[in-house]
Motif scaffolding. Structure first.
Motif, PDB file in Angstrom:
ATOM      1  N   LEU A   1       3.130   1.386  11.149  1.00 56.14           N
ATOM      2  CA  LEU A   1       3.008   2.468  10.177  1.00 56.14           C
ATOM      3  C   LEU A   1       3.809   3.694  10.606  1.00 56.14           C
ATOM      4  O   LEU A   1       4.414   4.374   9.775  1.00 56.14           O
ATOM      5  N   THR A   2       3.807   3.987  11.899  1.00 54.32           N
ATOM      6  CA  THR A   2       4.574   5.127  12.406  1.00 54.32           C
ATOM      7  C   THR A   2       6.063   4.902  12.211  1.00 54.32           C
ATOM      8  O   THR A   2       6.803   5.830  11.854  1.00 54.32           O
ATOM      9  N   MET A   3       6.524   3.682  12.443  1.00 53.00           N
ATOM     10  CA  MET A   3       7.941   3.379  12.234  1.00 53.00           C
ATOM     11  C   MET A   3       8.361   3.659  10.794  1.00 53.00           C
ATOM     12  O   MET A   3       9.447   4.199  10.537  1.00 53.00           O
TER      13      MET A   3
ATOM     14  N   SER B   1       0.823  -1.206   0.000  1.00 52.71           N
ATOM     15  CA  SER B   1       0.000   0.000   0.000  1.00 52.71           C
ATOM     16  C   SER B   1       0.860   1.260   0.000  1.00 52.71           C
ATOM     17  O   SER B   1       2.053   1.224   0.311  1.00 52.71           O
ATOM     18  N   ASP B   2       0.239   2.366  -0.345  1.00 51.81           N
ATOM     19  CA  ASP B   2       0.867   3.670  -0.177  1.00 51.81           C
ATOM     20  C   ASP B   2       0.886   3.971   1.312  1.00 51.81           C
ATOM     21  O   ASP B   2      -0.170   4.084   1.945  1.00 51.81           O
ATOM     22  N   ILE B   3       2.062   4.093   1.901  1.00 52.31           N
ATOM     23  CA  ILE B   3       2.192   4.190   3.350  1.00 52.31           C
ATOM     24  C   ILE B   3       1.498   5.434   3.909  1.00 52.31           C
ATOM     25  O   ILE B   3       0.810   5.361   4.936  1.00 52.31           O
ATOM     26  N   GLU B   4       1.658   6.561   3.257  1.00 51.94           N
ATOM     27  CA  GLU B   4       1.055   7.785   3.769  1.00 51.94           C
ATOM     28  C   GLU B   4      -0.467   7.687   3.786  1.00 51.94           C
ATOM     29  O   GLU B   4      -1.120   8.088   4.762  1.00 51.94           O
ATOM     30  N   GLU B   5      -1.035   7.144   2.718  1.00 55.64           N
ATOM     31  CA  GLU B   5      -2.485   6.985   2.661  1.00 55.64           C
ATOM     32  C   GLU B   5      -2.965   6.001   3.726  1.00 55.64           C
ATOM     33  O   GLU B   5      -3.971   6.240   4.408  1.00 55.64           O
ATOM     34  N   LEU B   6      -2.251   4.884   3.848  1.00 55.38           N
ATOM     35  CA  LEU B   6      -2.636   3.876   4.831  1.00 55.38           C
ATOM     36  C   LEU B   6      -2.488   4.415   6.247  1.00 55.38           C
ATOM     37  O   LEU B   6      -3.309   4.122   7.131  1.00 55.38           O
TER      38      LEU B   6
END
Length: 206
Positions: free
Chosen positions: A172-174, A147-152
């Protein structure tokens, strides 16, 4: 003969190792490392929430000894604080996940290891999970990888606000805030009863 071969293939499949993401085996030779283990015998692992923060802060303090600050150079102080904060957050998140999702029916210990390399820090956490939790966890990992990390990340924050959960937000924060690389290894170490170990690796550039 055919049945023997089939049984052999089945046995190999039962003990198959699966790798996801950026996972590499870390040799102990020529590495500075720290390891902390948690046994389920003296106290149930899921009752050790206070130990998570204490252990994470200890690891952060340990790492900063390799990055001394100078009163004549503000940059060294800033770098030390950044590394200390990063290590404390990541170690705490990894331990909380390991404690929360460990399979408390098999009495397997949890360990966290921290390796110091010239260009990065490597966190390695090993814990058991229930066989039923393997597929949902792997599906989440696949989603995380593809997935797109920022969107997720934004989507997960919104869901957590609505449902008051923290599922997956630490990973996700990591990635999003600390630019870490994550990897996982799943291993079936016993079949009767079935015991599945998960090794989570986080690589943090320094």
């Amino acid at each position: 003969m055919i049945s023997s071969i089939a049984f052999g293939l089945l046995s190999l499949k039962e003990f198959m190792t699966e790798i996801f993401g950026d996972f590499v085996e870390v040799p102990l030779v020529s590495n500075e490392f720290l390891m902390i283990g948690f046994s389920p015998y003296s106290m149930p692992l899921k009752q050790r929430w206070r130990n998570n923060g204490l252990s994470a802060n200890f690891m952060a303090d340990y790492v900063t000894t390799f990055f001394p600050k100078s009163e004549y150079d503000q940059a060294t102080s800033s770098r030390q604080n950044d590394i200390k904060s990063s290590v404390s957050f990541i170690a705490n998140e990894l331990l909380e996940n390991a404690m929360k999702f460990s399979d408390d029916t098999v009495n397997q210990p949890i360990s966290i290891q921290l390796y110091l390399k010239t260009d990065r820090l490597i966190f390695v956490v090993v814990n058991s999970i229930t066989p039923e939790a393997v597929q949902p966890f792997q599906e989440f990992i696949e989603k995380l990888i593809n997935s797109d990390i920022e969107e997720l990340y934004i989507k997960q924050i919104e869901q957590n606000l609505e449902n008051d959960t923290q599922s997956g937000l630490g990973y996700l924060t990591m990635i999003n805030d600390y630019f870490a690389r994550l990897g996982w290894k799943f291993e079936t170490i016993q079949t009767e009863p079935k015991i599945v170990n998960v090794t989570t690796m986080v690589q943090l550039a320094i």
